[in-house]
Design an enzyme around this catalytic site. Structure first.
Site, PDB file in Angstrom:
ATOM      1  CG  HIS A  18      -1.854  -0.864   1.354  1.00 31.52           C
ATOM      2  ND1 HIS A  18      -1.839  -2.080   2.376  1.00 31.52           N
ATOM      3  CD2 HIS A  18      -2.906  -1.387   0.484  1.00 31.52           C
ATOM      4  CE1 HIS A  18      -2.986  -2.694   2.221  1.00 31.52           C
ATOM      5  NE2 HIS A  18      -3.537  -2.463   1.008  1.00 31.52           N
ATOM      6  CE  LYS A  42     -11.849  -8.338   1.934  1.00 31.68           C
ATOM      7  NZ  LYS A  42     -10.655  -7.135   1.454  1.00 31.68           N
ATOM      8  NE  ARG A  91      -2.654  -8.145  -4.823  1.00 34.32           N
ATOM      9  CZ  ARG A  91      -3.321  -8.244  -3.844  1.00 34.32           C
ATOM     10  NH1 ARG A  91      -2.900  -8.203  -2.683  1.00 34.32           N
ATOM     11  NH2 ARG A  91      -4.570  -8.526  -3.804  1.00 34.32           N
ATOM     12  CB  SER A 129      -4.015  -6.620   4.212  1.00 35.26           C
ATOM     13  OG  SER A 129      -3.783  -5.321   3.897  1.00 35.26           O
TER      14      SER A 129
HETATM   15  O1  PNS Z   1      -9.448  -3.697   0.706  1.00 38.18           O
HETATM   16  P1  PNS Z   1     -10.344  -4.224  -0.603  1.00 38.18           P
HETATM   17  O2  PNS Z   1     -11.066  -5.103  -0.089  1.00 38.18           O
HETATM   18  O3  PNS Z   1      -9.676  -4.266  -1.665  1.00 38.18           O
HETATM   19  O4  PNS Z   1     -11.258  -2.905  -0.744  1.00 38.18           O
HETATM   20  C1  PNS Z   1     -12.516  -3.200  -1.232  1.00 38.18           C
HETATM   21  C2  PNS Z   1     -13.272  -1.769  -1.373  1.00 38.18           C
HETATM   22  C3  PNS Z   1     -13.847  -1.462   0.078  1.00 38.18           C
HETATM   23  C4  PNS Z   1     -12.471  -0.690  -1.982  1.00 38.18           C
HETATM   24  C5  PNS Z   1     -14.770  -1.977  -2.195  1.00 38.18           C
HETATM   25  O5  PNS Z   1     -15.118  -2.864  -1.676  1.00 38.18           O
HETATM   26  C6  PNS Z   1     -15.659  -0.559  -2.208  1.00 38.18           C
HETATM   27  O6  PNS Z   1     -15.483   0.108  -2.952  1.00 38.18           O
HETATM   28  N1  PNS Z   1     -16.590  -0.823  -1.469  1.00 38.18           N
HETATM   29  C7  PNS Z   1     -17.447   0.357  -1.212  1.00 38.18           C
HETATM   30  C8  PNS Z   1     -18.826  -0.163  -1.603  1.00 38.18           C
HETATM   31  C9  PNS Z   1     -19.008   0.339  -3.068  1.00 38.18           C
HETATM   32  O7  PNS Z   1     -18.876   1.444  -3.677  1.00 38.18           O
HETATM   33  N2  PNS Z   1     -19.466  -0.794  -3.897  1.00 38.18           N
HETATM   34  C10 PNS Z   1     -19.613  -0.863  -5.477  1.00 38.18           C
HETATM   35  C11 PNS Z   1     -18.333  -0.995  -5.896  1.00 38.18           C
HETATM   36  S1  PNS Z   1     -18.375  -1.324  -7.426  1.00 38.18           S
END
Ligand code: PNS
Length: 160
Positions: A18, A42, A91, A129
């Site tokens: 990150h 999660k 990645r 993570s």
């Molecule tokens: O750490 P992660 O799992 O890569 O994060 C994922 C995250 C939090 C960025 C993604 O789940 C997200 O954007 N959640 C917010 C809800 C949202 O906007 N959902 C629609 C996205 S298409």
């Protein structure tokens, strides 16, 4: 024009991967908002408050970086904060399906939003993570994978 980018994620905990992407983002964004998702599905190791505190400590000297939480849609958070760029790390090929779906949905919700995929430094490509949590949880050495402050927080959290 100020280019504001949002780097969203769970950051449970923030890793060297990150940190690498934050540094790379600042080569083209004027301001970066590291956005910690409150409602991640999660089960987290660190609470949202703990993750934000760890990120803030780590990034306190980065003048153009802010750490915030967000709840609800990422596209709304970006719009409300004047951001037009979403940063995501890629990645491996296996990341692509989910990431491209998310990018397309975010564009559907907010057409001015572009998702920029960044590839981390090669020695950080395998890093996540969840692997850091697993390795630290089983007593492995994560000193190359996270900042010393995060290593310490992991040790405290895991009762070592
Ligand atoms: O750490 P992660 O799992 O890569 O994060 C994922 C995250 C939090 C960025 C993604 O789940 C997200 O954007 N959640 C917010 C809800 C949202 O906007 N959902 C629609 C996205 S298409």
């Amino acid at each position: 024009m100020t280019r504001i980018a949002v780097y969203p994620g769970s950051f449970d905990p923030v890793t060297r991967g990150h940190e690498d992407l934050i540094r790379r983002s600042l080569s083209f964004a004027d301001k970066l908002i590291v956005a910690v998702a409150v409602n991640s599905s999660k089960a987290p190791l660190f609470s949202v408050e703990e993750r934000v505190k760890l990120l803030m400590e780590l990034l306190e000297e980065q003048e153009y970086v802010e750490v915030r939480t967000f709840d609800g849609l990422l596209a709304d958070f970006a719009r409300d904060n004047g951001a037009t760029i979403i940063i995501r790390g890629l990645r491996a090929v296996s990341d692509f399906d989910y990431e491209s779906q998310m990018a397309l949905m975010n564009r559907q919700l907010f057409p001015e939003l572009e998702t920029v995929f960044l590839v981390p430094a090669v020695h950080l490509t395998y890093l996540s993570s969840s692997l850091v949590r697993e390795v630290a949880g089983l007593g492995g050495d994560v000193s190359d994978l996270v900042h010393p402050s995060i290593e310490k927080a992991l040790a405290t959290k895991l009762g070592r």
